[in-house]
Design an enzyme around this catalytic site. Sequence first.
Site, short mmCIF file in Angstrom:
data_model
loop_
_atom_site.label_atom_id
_atom_site.label_comp_id
_atom_site.label_asym_id
_atom_site.label_seq_id
_atom_site.Cartn_x
_atom_site.Cartn_y
_atom_site.Cartn_z
N THR A 43 0.85 -1.19 0.00
CA THR A 43 0.00 0.00 0.00
C THR A 43 0.89 1.24 0.00
O THR A 43 2.09 1.16 0.27
CB THR A 43 -0.91 0.00 1.23
OG1 THR A 43 -0.10 0.03 2.42
CG2 THR A 43 -1.79 -1.24 1.27
N GLU B 235 -5.55 -3.67 -2.00
CA GLU B 235 -6.12 -4.83 -1.30
C GLU B 235 -7.16 -5.57 -2.12
O GLU B 235 -7.58 -6.68 -1.74
CB GLU B 235 -6.77 -4.37 0.02
CG GLU B 235 -5.78 -3.94 1.08
CD GLU B 235 -5.45 -2.45 1.06
OE1 GLU B 235 -4.96 -1.94 2.07
OE2 GLU B 235 -5.70 -1.80 0.01
N LYS C 68 -16.11 17.43 8.57
CA LYS C 68 -17.25 17.50 9.50
C LYS C 68 -17.36 18.91 10.04
O LYS C 68 -16.55 19.36 10.84
CB LYS C 68 -17.09 16.50 10.64
CG LYS C 68 -18.39 16.29 11.41
CD LYS C 68 -18.33 15.08 12.32
CE LYS C 68 -19.71 14.75 12.85
NZ LYS C 68 -19.71 13.54 13.72
N TRP D 163 -21.61 16.43 7.55
CA TRP D 163 -20.53 15.98 6.69
C TRP D 163 -20.55 16.71 5.35
O TRP D 163 -21.60 16.93 4.76
CB TRP D 163 -20.64 14.48 6.44
CG TRP D 163 -20.40 13.64 7.65
CD1 TRP D 163 -21.33 12.95 8.37
CD2 TRP D 163 -19.15 13.41 8.30
NE1 TRP D 163 -20.74 12.30 9.42
CE2 TRP D 163 -19.40 12.56 9.41
CE3 TRP D 163 -17.85 13.83 8.08
CZ2 TRP D 163 -18.41 12.13 10.27
CZ3 TRP D 163 -16.85 13.40 8.93
CH2 TRP D 163 -17.12 12.56 10.01
#
Length: 541
Positions: free
Chosen positions: A185, A330, A440, A445
């Site tokens: 990653t 992944e 936020k 949001w």
Amino acid sequence: MLGNMMFQPLLISSMIEHAGRYHADGLIISRNTDLSMVETTWAKVRDNAKRFANVLQSFGLQTSDRVATIAWNNHRHLESWYAISGSGLICHTINPRLFPEQLVFIVNDAADRVLIFDKTFLPLVKAVKPLLKTVEKFICLDAADSAVSEAMPDVLFYEDLIAAQTPDFEWPELDELSASSLCYTSGTTGNPKGVLYSHRSTTLHSYAICMPDSLNISARDVMMPVVPMFHVNAWGTPYAAAMVGCTVVLPGPGLDGASLVNLIDTYKVSVALGVPTIWQGLIGAAQQSGSKLESLTRNVVGGSACPPAMLRVFKEQFNCETLHAWGMTETSPLGTSNQYKAKHMHLSEEEKLKIRLSQGRPPFGVSLRITDEENGTNEIERDGHTSGNLQIKGHWIVESYFGKEQSALTSDGWFDTGDIATLNDDGYLSISDRSKDLIKSGGEWISSVELENLAMGHPKIAMAAVIAAEHEKWDERPILIAIKKPEADLTDTEILDYYADKVAKWQIPDKVIFVDAIPLSGTGKMLKKDLREQFGKVLLS
């Protein structure tokens, strides 16, 4: 009772063997590190892969030993891939744009025994070499070069090594569950984590890529993977290309817009794959040169959200369909791709565009769900509106990270992606943000991706990032960091007014900061962590 059918393990070696036998004269067109062009064939790639497999065997490597590559998309890199995985070793692709400390960590964590590199990366390899604990052999993917030998006296040269071998090599019949390749990653927080793919998962993933409802790759295509081979194995396309035997154009280090336009027009590329920042450069170069990219029927965009304005330009100016795709290291990486269903074909172009803006739907082999909490198991409604945490499971999805015994899955066997998204009844996925990039503000949001896409629709903006900045009253507020197009006259008031009739007033960014450059990762993603460190306190008094 078992079925009465043959069993053959799903192996990477079978793909290159198929391409070499049934698509022997299929072209592999490659740009070298010195920018010269080379044309080879699938038959020669297979034969050189077998020669290099003999080389690796002569080193005394054991099954599942790791062989690292630091190289561009070119024919020698492709040959080495099939040699490594096909002979039972693990191909570990490394992103050369990582910090040296991360690169050293990755090589040592993987315990690589051989490191293969393009000459471009000689200074990097030489610098980190004393810190690599397990590497025994260093191979330059080129012919003998005195300058390289002087800098690294113990270096071996790929062309010399394969010239001393024959293509007589029997691919071993491995367990299809055995490891084939290793990708790490990006490591934006903490050290990178390794994802270890199997022959089975890679083969099934390759089938999925080729399906018409996925990326629709066939022997009739001329495919150009601009996405680097060190970025989740170029999204798996070099394997899919061998599976169908299509012509492949490998751009090497020439990833600027003008070079890509030249390759598309010269070699009649029909499908190209890359991240949005690459396509911005391509569009600019094509518009400047007057090219219509006539052969390019579709391009695949992944890595980050594709701005709506970019989809329109490809469709309206170049008659090119842009396919949104989504995935992660992944997930091998394909999780979804955006293709229409029959019921969509009667829709207007504007309605079709709305569908194209989503990340698409999953192919057979993976399943998606949205839950109401991270790593939770409570699935929420697939209504296309209710957002939650995106989770995935399937044949080519990670179970645990390399070297880690702990499962990477939820208690009921799903992988939590860290994305916030919606799903509709047809499985179309719309990602609103990475959970860490959501803003936020006053308990509500705000999607940074939505604000970025709107900014990218402004004719005077070349690139835009939206981040959360700390705020004394609202906790966080969005700010826009933007790059103007060359010679554009644009004020912060003008861009904020541009938002006025497009989003709710409380979602409009509090501030605009114009910059000359936005930091990008080695895979072309915006490094918002760096931007937050630099600009995250600009609203504090």
